[in-house]
Design an enzyme around this catalytic site. Structure first.
Site, short mmCIF file in Angstrom:
data_model
loop_
_atom_site.label_atom_id
_atom_site.label_comp_id
_atom_site.label_asym_id
_atom_site.label_seq_id
_atom_site.Cartn_x
_atom_site.Cartn_y
_atom_site.Cartn_z
N TYR A 165 3.70 5.39 -5.93
CA TYR A 165 3.01 6.01 -7.06
C TYR A 165 3.98 6.20 -8.22
CZ TYR A 165 -0.79 7.29 -3.83
OH TYR A 165 -1.82 7.29 -2.94
N SER B 241 0.85 -1.19 0.00
CA SER B 241 0.00 0.00 0.00
C SER B 241 0.88 1.24 0.00
CB SER B 241 -0.88 0.00 1.24
OG SER B 241 -0.09 0.26 2.37
N LYS B 242 0.24 2.37 -0.26
CA LYS B 242 0.97 3.63 -0.22
C LYS B 242 1.60 3.83 1.15
CE LYS B 242 0.14 8.51 0.01
NZ LYS B 242 0.27 8.63 1.47
N ARG B 243 0.86 3.41 2.17
CA ARG B 243 1.37 3.57 3.54
C ARG B 243 2.68 2.80 3.76
NH1 ARG B 243 -2.77 1.50 6.65
NH2 ARG B 243 -4.17 2.09 4.97
N ASP C 280 5.40 4.93 2.45
CA ASP C 280 5.71 6.04 3.38
C ASP C 280 6.53 5.51 4.55
OD1 ASP C 280 4.17 7.56 1.74
OD2 ASP C 280 2.41 7.61 3.05
#
Ligand code: GLU
Length: 503
Positions: free
Chosen positions: A272, A260-262, A265
């Site tokens: 992305y 996931s994007k998380r 991070d």
């Protein structure tokens, strides 16, 4: 006659484009090009609550950057448009009506409050076979009441009526035979209270209308497949249903669940394709492009997430991928994302690309760091000299900025402890020997002088490097001197000798 291949990438414009989405687009593209088919971009924007301004343009720009351009799209148009579902709104209701008339779907008048109350009562509440007869819908209410509610414009949704005790089976081109028990699937909403279709109805209606032959999508959509297959059947279109291709998930580096994007991070890597700025919060999430990936490398590494050509080859151009891609070599198992490996691909592409190809990327990176490029030819030579040392385009300014800006600081700790007046004198006497000759010539003179003055050349090379570069890095020091040119090399040595003497 074989049907002409038509495939679609159907993102929802809700924010940043996840690399898994780009891989879906890529596999669509490869398959289309390989079969002289058509690659369509269809924007699935029926969920007004999730609509985000600018997200569509951003998706188009990501595809453009990757070089996987659609043949039909909202921007390009085409015979089967419009290509935005919101602009096709009026086409869906007829199918919901047809399904209701044929007994495959029903009106449901339950208000959001009623549904919430149900969910409070039973947290695992599903609107389906077990519960639908306790709810307010056209299966439980008398027909006259249903008609009255409709006449009064009472808000309603249309739900599919999942059949009891059926197995819905289909062939997935990656997974083979897949079967679902209809008892385990709830009565999904097909048409919402705002008159917009949900994804389930829209995807079927549009794949039919756009004559899609193969539907590629992520494995997360597999549980929705029985609903779609029943819709194709109930609408009487089964013979025209596309073939299904559910692509393996892209997993977190440790293999534990979908990336996931998380995760990006948290672990410090991009997820992305390009940077995305949330228009509400103004938060920027950096993308592969901005972090210094070449599009060739990004496309290459995405292709290898779940596919290989059966050999050890790992580096492929887009054209090679079009030629070699095959569905039977796409794996069923999820592919772990490994950022170090991603950087490896980028490094390989940087190494292999001609300096001319790298030039525009590197120029932009220099501009981003406000390093003035005084001489474009010089930059081309610099790229050739340092590209082996760069994993990311963004490494170029650090690895070679000193060619354009003389060192502001020196790594004194590396020189000072062994700096002596004799060494200073050595450099003074080297200065007149510096000419516009080759790196080998400069080196030979340097070594000869060192021998004459009783130094081992090694003792002097590091100070020389620090004089020219500022730190202990970079390619061959005499190659650097040649590129800097005689005047600049002499100036830097003089300046540094003074600084070393002083400090
Ligand atoms: N709109 C869906 C998404 O956002 C597309 C799924 C599909 O390709 O059918 O992923």
């Amino acid at each position: 006659m074989e049907k002409k291949v038509r495939v679609r990438f159907a993102p929802s414009p809700t924010g940043g484009l996840h690399l898994g989405g780009v891989r879906t687009a890529l596999f669509n593209y490869l398959f289309a090009k390989q079969n002289n088919g058509t690659f369509i971009l269809r924007v699935e924007d029926t969920d007004q609550n999730r609509f985000v301004a600018g997200a569509e343009e951003y998706i188009v720009s990501c595809l453009e950057w990757c070089g996987i351009m659609p043949d039909e799209s909202p921007q390009l148009g085409g015979e089967f448009g419009p290509y935005r579902q919101s602009e096709r709104k009026s086409s869906y209701k007829q199918y919901a009506d047809q399904l209701i008339a044929d007994g495959y779907a029903y009106y449901a008048f339950d208000t959001p409050e009623e549904l919430d109350a149900k969910r409070k009562e039973a947290p695992n509440f599903l609107y389906g076979q077990a519960t639908r007869m306790q709810m307010r819908n056209s299966l439980t209410l008398p027909q006259a009441e249903v008609q009255a509610l409709l006449d009064q414009n009472t808000p309603y949704v249309v739900r599919i009526k999942m059949p009891e005790d059926e197995q819905v089976s289909f062939i997935d081109l990656i997974r083979g035979l897949v079967s679902f028990d209809t008892n385990l699937v709830d009565d999904k909403v097909l048409l919402k209270a705002d008159g917009m279709p949900t994804y389930h109805l829209a995807v079927v209606a549009d794949d039919k209308a756009m004559q899609i032959t193969h539907a590629f999508r992520g494995e997360e959509w597999l549980p929705s497949a029985p609903i779609h297959i029943l819709l194709w059947r109930y609408l009487g279109w089964e013979g025209q249903m596309p073939q299904w291709v559910h692509l393996p998930l892209i997993l977190k580096p440790d293999g534990n669940g979908k990336l996931s994007k998380r995760d990006g991070d948290r672990l410090g890597f991009p997820v992305y394709a390009q940077s995305w700025k949330d228009p509400k919060t103004e938060d920027v999430t950096r993308g592969f492009k901005e972090l210094g990936f070449m599009p060739e490398a990004f496309v290459n590494l995405l292709a290898m997430l779940g596919w290989n050509d059966g050999t050890d080859q790992e580096i492929f151009t887009l054209d090679e991928l079009v030629e070699r891609f095959s569905l039977d070599r796409v794996s069923k198992a999820g592919a772990k994302f490994d950022y170090e490996k991603a950087k490896w691909y980028n490094h390989e592409w940087i190494k292999r690309s001609p300096s001319e190809r790298l030039l525009p990327f590197v120029k932009e990176a220099f501009e981003g760091e406000s390093i003035p490029i005084t001489d474009a030819d010089m930059l081309l030579n610099v790229i050739g000299l340092v590209k082996d040392r760069c994993n990311l385009i963004s490494d170029f300014p650090t690895q070679s900025g000193y060619f354009f800006v003389s060192p502001k600081e020196y790594d004194l700790a590396a020189v000072k402890p062994k700096w002596t007046p004799e060494k200073a004198a050595f450099f003074e006497s080297y200065l007149p020997l510096i000419d516009s000759g080759s790196a080998i010539e400069l080196e030979d003179k340097f070594k000869a002088l060192a021998a004459e003055k009783g130094f081992k050349p090694g003792e002097l090379m590091l100070p020389l490097r620090i004089m020219l570069v500022g730190g202990k890095f970079g390619p061959g020091v005499f190659d650097i001197a040649v590129l800097l040119g005689k005047t600049e090399t002499v100036a830097r040595i003089k300046h540094a000798v003074d600084a070393f003497n002083l400090n």
